[in-house]
Design an enzyme around this catalytic site. Structure first.
Site, PDB file in Angstrom:
ATOM      1  N   ASP A 198      51.658  39.088  46.350  1.00 21.15           N
ATOM      2  CA  ASP A 198      52.982  39.602  46.715  1.00 21.15           C
ATOM      3  C   ASP A 198      53.626  38.702  47.760  1.00 21.15           C
ATOM      4  O   ASP A 198      53.061  37.685  48.161  1.00 21.15           O
ATOM      5  CB  ASP A 198      52.871  41.050  47.211  1.00 21.15           C
ATOM      6  CG  ASP A 198      52.000  41.167  48.455  1.00 21.15           C
ATOM      7  OD1 ASP A 198      50.797  40.872  48.369  1.00 21.15           O
ATOM      8  OD2 ASP A 198      52.522  41.549  49.518  1.00 21.15           O
ATOM      9  N   HIS A 523      47.341  37.483  38.907  1.00 21.20           N
ATOM     10  CA  HIS A 523      48.342  38.439  39.390  1.00 21.20           C
ATOM     11  C   HIS A 523      48.898  37.841  40.681  1.00 21.20           C
ATOM     12  O   HIS A 523      48.443  38.139  41.782  1.00 21.20           O
ATOM     13  CB  HIS A 523      47.690  39.804  39.646  1.00 21.20           C
ATOM     14  CG  HIS A 523      48.662  40.844  40.117  1.00 21.20           C
ATOM     15  ND1 HIS A 523      49.409  41.606  39.262  1.00 21.20           N
ATOM     16  CD2 HIS A 523      49.019  41.235  41.363  1.00 21.20           C
ATOM     17  CE1 HIS A 523      50.180  42.427  39.952  1.00 21.20           C
ATOM     18  NE2 HIS A 523      49.963  42.212  41.234  1.00 21.20           N
ATOM     19  N   ASP A 565      41.489  38.040  32.587  1.00 15.17           N
ATOM     20  CA  ASP A 565      42.427  37.021  33.054  1.00 15.17           C
ATOM     21  C   ASP A 565      43.813  37.281  32.480  1.00 15.17           C
ATOM     22  O   ASP A 565      44.286  36.556  31.598  1.00 15.17           O
ATOM     23  CB  ASP A 565      41.928  35.633  32.661  1.00 15.17           C
ATOM     24  CG  ASP A 565      42.855  34.525  33.149  1.00 15.17           C
ATOM     25  OD1 ASP A 565      43.612  34.777  34.112  1.00 15.17           O
ATOM     26  OD2 ASP A 565      42.822  33.416  32.568  1.00 15.17           O
ATOM     27  N   GLU A 574      43.909  39.147  41.144  1.00 18.87           N
ATOM     28  CA  GLU A 574      44.828  38.737  42.207  1.00 18.87           C
ATOM     29  C   GLU A 574      44.119  37.745  43.120  1.00 18.87           C
ATOM     30  O   GLU A 574      42.897  37.583  43.058  1.00 18.87           O
ATOM     31  CB  GLU A 574      45.299  39.950  43.008  1.00 18.87           C
ATOM     32  CG  GLU A 574      46.462  39.642  43.954  1.00 18.87           C
ATOM     33  CD  GLU A 574      47.064  40.900  44.584  1.00 18.87           C
ATOM     34  OE1 GLU A 574      48.108  40.770  45.250  1.00 18.87           O
ATOM     35  OE2 GLU A 574      46.495  41.990  44.426  1.00 18.87           O
TER      36      GLU A 574
END
Length: 595
Positions: A198, A523, A565, A574
């Site tokens: 993020d 991710h 994956d 992530e």
């Protein structure tokens, strides 16, 4: 400690289908340089091995032949033959493995293993400094996570990007109001690293990450100082690792309220941004509530930084003193607010806008108090901090995670044992605690089904398992090798590296851009949004996670195979800076231990 998931998302079925198709393609045999069909049934360290080190590969399943052959990758010449071990049964299923030990092969070169009925392994090398490029890539991963600056082609290659998230105008959230800082008032809080997949910044995790990287600098100084990662600061007189740490350290200093010394828990948008380019992000960014754990992780890492940057006063004038002053102030705030924990759910009942990004919640600050007071005593010599640290002594050692920093305090105390000379009994206890933990963790490794000290129990496969039950064990083992000189600790640390680099039940080398079969669909918003097929390099994926909190479809329900994956799999695929720090310590530490 609460290692709660950082994110929850719902994505279209179309994206899920696309990701799974990509994973299936990854598992198909490939053609190598020597015309050999490659299969991932032979699991090994896809980067390679030291000439004088242990060399183990694992056949997943059975073979019609008991013999394995090692061939030169370029010309197919046989360089070694050996016998496979008897079958070993998985503790999680009816699957079996067989061990191929070629430790006696000490010839430099590039090779592959051939087993009749199983095919040929991915290629690997044997040479000195075998993990050097992997260690550099892991440290360089932090540069790719930098915000508030452009990443130029000279340093970032095809992953260049414009500056984003300058964070010059960050709002005070309603939960963070204090004297002189009203709700909605503006502060400047630039620089730092994107925390994970993020675009937010979290003090708890940043403090832990700095603690691990600074520990690498202290434990393997000769090697750490020599790492050149080709970053904008590489031409100066400061080790790249300290220039990289400083980019995040300077951001952390802006997160302290100068009025009272408290530290904001995080800088964040109310909800996660989409999988868009960082320069396209438009959501308002806030600093939210101060917390005791943020203050203490900040205090500990700043105190540790103060003593390391002291040697670079000419390059960073005043930084060492500034860090120490900030650490003392944050610790004083924490003593006055020992129960001020960050509880996002409760906050959202009282304050708007609601915050739904990573919580990093923790309702026990004993370990943070132990770490911070230990570091402050080393930095200042003040008996007040020593007595505080003694009052928080843990009963046992735990390998470091963001949610339990006990291990970082143990290591700092032990590596600075001369400072604690009057408390040799405590130092001896801490060393014995660590050895007891490590000896128990590695017991039976040579008879395990993947010849690994990690991943042997179902409970090992948690959120961030590659970090929090593997790389952190490697850190512990390397620290003990440094302390005791006992080679078994170094050997088992290398076995952890082997696990992360491919000798595991998934067959993946979990560092992007390394090995032959590595994650392609992290991710990770930076990788997903840049229109480049390859993910950013050097990043460690979280790894198998039996709890599968993301709700994605995984190829297996077995704990050790619970990895997929695909981009939506935040529970297994992530990256995060705390995991990245432990991977960096592991690979650089192995190289440092082999100097």
């Amino acid at each position: 400690m609460n290692n709660s998931p950082k994110s929850k998302i719902n994505l279209p079925l179309l994206l899920m289908t696309f990701g799974l198709a990509a994973t299936t393609a990854c598992n198909n045999p490939k053609t190598g340089n020597a015309g050999n069909d490659m299969s991932d049934l032979i699991r090994l360290n896809q980067v390679g091995y030291y000439p004088d080190g242990e060399k183990i590969a694992v056949l997943s399943g059975e073979s019609s032949n008991d013999i394995f052959t090692v061939r030169n990758y370029d010309n197919g010449k046989v360089v070694y033959k050996g016998q496979l071990s008897a079958s070993r049964k998985s503790p999680f299923s009816d699957k079996t493995t067989r061990i191929a030990d070629f430790s006696n092969l000490n010839e430099d070169g590039k090779f592959y293993i051939e087993i009749e009925g199983a095919g040929n392994s991915y290629p690997f090398e044997i040479r000195n400094k075998i993990l050097e490029e992997t260690a550099k890539a892991a440290l360089k991963g932090f540069y790719y996570q930098r915000m508030s600056m452009p990443l130029e082609e000279e340093y970032a290659g095809k992953w260049k990007r414009p500056a984003a998230h300058l964070d010059q105008e960050v709002l005070i959230h309603a939960s963070a109001v204090s004297k002189g800082r009203a709700e909605g008032s503006v502060i400047s809080s630039p620089k730092g690293w994107y925390d994970a997949g993020d675009y937010n910044k979290y003090i708890v995790n940043s403090g832990f990450t700095l603690g691990v990287l600074l520990s690498l600098m202290e434990d393997f100084p000769e090697y750490a100082k020599a790492i050149n990662t080709n970053i904008p600061e590489s031409s100066n007189s400061v080790p790249d690792i300290l220039d990289e740490i400083n980019w995040n350290l300077e951001w952390m200093l802006t997160m302290q309220d100068p009025e009272d010394g408290g530290v904001y828990h995080k800088l964040t948008t109310p909800s996660f941004e989409g999988f868009i380019k960082p320069e396209d992000c438009k959501k308002t960014r806030y600093v939210v509530q101060k917390s005791v754990t943020a203050a203490l992780d900040f205090a500990a890492s700043m105190a540790q930084a103060s003593r390391i940057y002291k040697a670079y006063e000419n390059d960073f004038p005043g930084l060492s003193d500034k860090c120490l002053k900030a650490a003392i102030s944050a610790f004083e705030w924490a003593k006055k607010h020992p129960d001020t924990f960050y509880n996002q759910t409760e906050n959202n009942k009282k304050f708007k806008p609601e915050i739904t990004t990573g919580g990093y919640g923790d309702d026990n600050a004993s370990d943070e108090f132990f770490w911070a007071s230990t570091e402050l005593y080393i930095a200042t010599g003040s008996k007040e901090y020593l007595e505080f640290a003694k009052s928080k002594l843990p009963k046992e050692y735990e390998s470091p995670t963001w949610g339990n920093v006990t291990g970082l305090a143990y290591m700092s105390w032990i590596r600075n044992k001369d400072v604690f000379s009057a408390d040799k009994d405590i130092t001896d206890k801490l060393i014995n605690d660590m050895k007891k933990y490590a000896d128990e963790a590695t017991k039976g490794t040579d008879t395990s089904y993947y010849y690994s000290p990690c991943g042997r129990k179902a409970e090992d496969y948690i959120w961030g398992s590659n970090s929090d039950t593997a790389a952190n064990l490697g850190m512990t083992l390397l620290f003990l090798y440094n302390e005791t000189g006992e080679k078994e600790y170094k050997t088992n640390a290398m076995r952890v590296a082997d696990y992360i680099l491919g000798r595991n039940a998934t067959g993946y080398c979990f560092i992007t851009g390394e090995g032959t079969k590595s994650p392609m669909h992290l991710h990770h918003r930076l990788s997903a949004s840049d229109n480049i097929e390859d993910p950013l390099p050097g990043l460690m994926a979280g790894g198998p996670n039996r709890q599968k909190q993301d709700g994605c479809k995984y190829p297996s329900d077995y704990p050790d195979e619970s990895y997929v994956d695909i981009e939506p799999s935040y529970a297994s695929n992530e990256m995060a800076i705390n995991w990245q720090a432990l991977a960096t310590y592991l690979f650089a530490g192995v190289e440092g231990a082999n100097l």
